[in-house]
Design a protein around this motif. Structure first.
Motif, mmCIF file in Angstrom:
data_model
loop_
_atom_site.group_PDB
_atom_site.id
_atom_site.type_symbol
_atom_site.label_atom_id
_atom_site.label_comp_id
_atom_site.label_asym_id
_atom_site.label_seq_id
_atom_site.Cartn_x
_atom_site.Cartn_y
_atom_site.Cartn_z
ATOM 1 N N LYS A 30 33.027 30.188 37.667
ATOM 2 C CA LYS A 30 32.856 28.887 38.301
ATOM 3 C C LYS A 30 33.908 28.754 39.394
ATOM 4 C CE LYS A 30 30.918 26.784 34.229
ATOM 5 N NZ LYS A 30 31.029 25.827 33.151
ATOM 6 N N PRO A 31 33.622 27.975 40.438
ATOM 7 C CA PRO A 31 34.579 27.844 41.550
ATOM 8 C C PRO A 31 36.001 27.481 41.112
ATOM 9 C CG PRO A 31 32.492 26.869 42.166
ATOM 10 C CD PRO A 31 32.378 27.241 40.696
ATOM 11 N N ALA A 32 36.139 26.616 40.145
ATOM 12 C CA ALA A 32 37.478 26.203 39.695
ATOM 13 C C ALA A 32 38.229 27.339 39.001
ATOM 14 C CB ALA A 32 37.363 25.003 38.755
ATOM 15 N N GLN A 33 37.510 28.327 38.497
ATOM 16 C CA GLN A 33 38.128 29.442 37.772
ATOM 17 C C GLN A 33 38.212 30.711 38.611
ATOM 18 O OE1 GLN A 33 35.169 29.541 34.751
ATOM 19 N NE2 GLN A 33 36.241 28.104 33.409
ATOM 20 N N PHE A 34 37.639 30.681 39.821
ATOM 21 C CA PHE A 34 37.498 31.899 40.615
ATOM 22 C C PHE A 34 38.834 32.590 40.890
ATOM 23 C CE2 PHE A 34 37.026 34.220 44.626
ATOM 24 C CZ PHE A 34 36.002 35.076 44.282
ATOM 25 N N ALA A 35 39.842 31.866 41.368
ATOM 26 C CA ALA A 35 41.142 32.470 41.693
ATOM 27 C C ALA A 35 41.770 33.130 40.468
ATOM 28 C CB ALA A 35 42.082 31.433 42.292
ATOM 29 N N ALA A 36 41.702 32.481 39.321
ATOM 30 C CA ALA A 36 42.275 33.043 38.096
ATOM 31 C C ALA A 36 41.530 34.303 37.676
ATOM 32 C CB ALA A 36 42.246 32.020 36.970
ATOM 33 N N VAL A 37 40.204 34.303 37.784
ATOM 34 C CA VAL A 37 39.404 35.475 37.419
ATOM 35 C C VAL A 37 39.734 36.644 38.349
ATOM 36 C CG1 VAL A 37 37.055 36.406 37.315
ATOM 37 C CG2 VAL A 37 37.559 34.180 36.323
ATOM 38 N N VAL A 38 39.882 36.370 39.643
ATOM 39 C CA VAL A 38 40.238 37.425 40.594
ATOM 40 C C VAL A 38 41.613 38.003 40.253
ATOM 41 C CG1 VAL A 38 40.809 37.908 43.013
ATOM 42 C CG2 VAL A 38 38.772 36.588 42.451
#
Length: 81
Positions: A30-38
Motif C-alpha cells: 500500500k502507498p503508506a507502506q511502500f517506503a518501508a517495504v522498499v
C-alpha cells in the motif's frame, strides 16, 4: 493466449495480487507502506551480497531530462565526481 496477450487486452490492466500471481512483480505494498517495504527489501538483498562492506560504488554523472511536445530526452551533465 499468453500472459502478455491478456495483459495488453485487459481494459483494467493488472493490479495488485493479479500482478503477483502472474509474476509481473515480486511484492505489492500500500502507498503508506511502500517506503518501508522498499527499505526492507533492499536490506535483505544487501545481506546476501558478496560485495565487501568497504567497497565504493561507481560514480555516475548527473542525468537531466528535458521534454517538449514532440519528444523527451535525457542527457548526462558534467563529471561524475
Amino acid at each position: 493466449m499468453t500472459w502478455p496477450d491478456i495483459f495488453c487486452t485487459s481494459v483494467e490492466g493488472v493490479r495488485g495480487q493479479r500482478a503477483v500471481d502472474w509474476r509481473l512483480v515480486d511484492r505489492i505494498a500500500k502507498p503508506a507502506q511502500f517506503a518501508a517495504v522498499v527499505s526492507e527489501t533492499a536490506a535483505r538483498l544487501a545481506e546476501g551480497s558478496h560485495r565487501p562492506a568497504h567497497a565504493q560504488g561507481v560514480p555516475l554523472p548527473r542525468v537531466e531530462r528535458t521534454e517538449s511536445r514532440r519528444r523527451a530526452a535525457v542527457r548526462a551533465r558534467g563529471r561524475a565526481d
